[in-house]
Design a protein around this motif. Structure first.
Motif, PDB file in Angstrom:
ATOM      1  N   SER A   1       2.187   6.485  -1.520  1.00 46.24           N
ATOM      2  CA  SER A   1       1.087   5.568  -1.254  1.00 46.24           C
ATOM      3  C   SER A   1       0.320   5.284  -2.535  1.00 46.24           C
ATOM      4  O   SER A   1       0.412   6.037  -3.516  1.00 46.24           O
ATOM      5  N   ARG A   2      -0.461   4.233  -2.513  1.00 43.16           N
ATOM      6  CA  ARG A   2      -1.189   3.830  -3.703  1.00 43.16           C
ATOM      7  C   ARG A   2      -2.305   4.804  -4.052  1.00 43.16           C
ATOM      8  O   ARG A   2      -2.880   4.721  -5.135  1.00 43.16           O
TER       9      ARG A   2
ATOM     10  N   TYR B   1       0.841  -1.195   0.000  1.00 43.35           N
ATOM     11  CA  TYR B   1       0.000   0.000   0.000  1.00 43.35           C
ATOM     12  C   TYR B   1       0.878   1.248   0.000  1.00 43.35           C
ATOM     13  O   TYR B   1       0.622   2.207  -0.716  1.00 43.35           O
ATOM     14  N   GLY B   2       1.933   1.240   0.790  1.00 35.68           N
ATOM     15  CA  GLY B   2       2.819   2.392   0.879  1.00 35.68           C
ATOM     16  C   GLY B   2       4.268   1.961   0.952  1.00 35.68           C
ATOM     17  O   GLY B   2       4.598   0.904   1.482  1.00 35.68           O
TER      18      GLY B   2
ATOM     19  N   HIS C   1       7.600   9.518   1.281  1.00 33.27           N
ATOM     20  CA  HIS C   1       6.620   8.429   1.343  1.00 33.27           C
ATOM     21  C   HIS C   1       5.736   8.461   0.104  1.00 33.27           C
ATOM     22  O   HIS C   1       5.334   9.530  -0.353  1.00 33.27           O
TER      23      HIS C   1
END
Length: 122
Positions: free
Chosen positions: A52-53, A32-33, A50
């Protein structure tokens, strides 16, 4: 289960560039991340960037405008393009992956790579 392997670190002069890569393998379809952290001697581990999706990205204030995180879905790989490097960027850079899909099941776990050394010095 899941292995994260970083590459691309090294010694670079101030103002130079490096591109880090982190490849995930094992029991994983996708995270997901994914994120990059760094840790310099005597300091706490800090978040650098970071992904994320959802498509969102987050950067620490110290690298905003200089670093770019990107993801290759088909290869389960995340990159960190680092430009205009400064001596204070010197640290071990560690890859993190969290929230894992595998074989139709979601696992709320996280994994770390062993890190790659980045040294910015003249």
């Amino acid at each position: 289960q899941v292995q994260l392997v970083e590459s691309g670190g090294g010694l670079v002069q101030p103002g130079g560039s490096l591109r880090l890569s982190c490849a995930a393998s094992g029991s994983i379809d996708r995270f997901y991340g994914m994120a990059w952290y760094r840790q310099a001697p005597g300091t706490q581990r800090e978040l650098v960037a970071h992904w994320s999706r959802t498509g969102s990205t987050i950067y620490s204030d110290s690298v905003k405008g200089r670093f770019t995180i990107s993801r290759e879905d088909m290869k389960n790989t995340v990159h960190l393009q680092m430009n205009s490097l400064k001596p204070e960027d010197t640290a071990i850079y560690l890859c993190n992956g969290h929230g894992r899909w595998y074989d139709g099941t979601f696992f709320n776990d996280k994994y770390w790579g062993k890190g790659t050394q980045v040294t910015v010095s003249s």
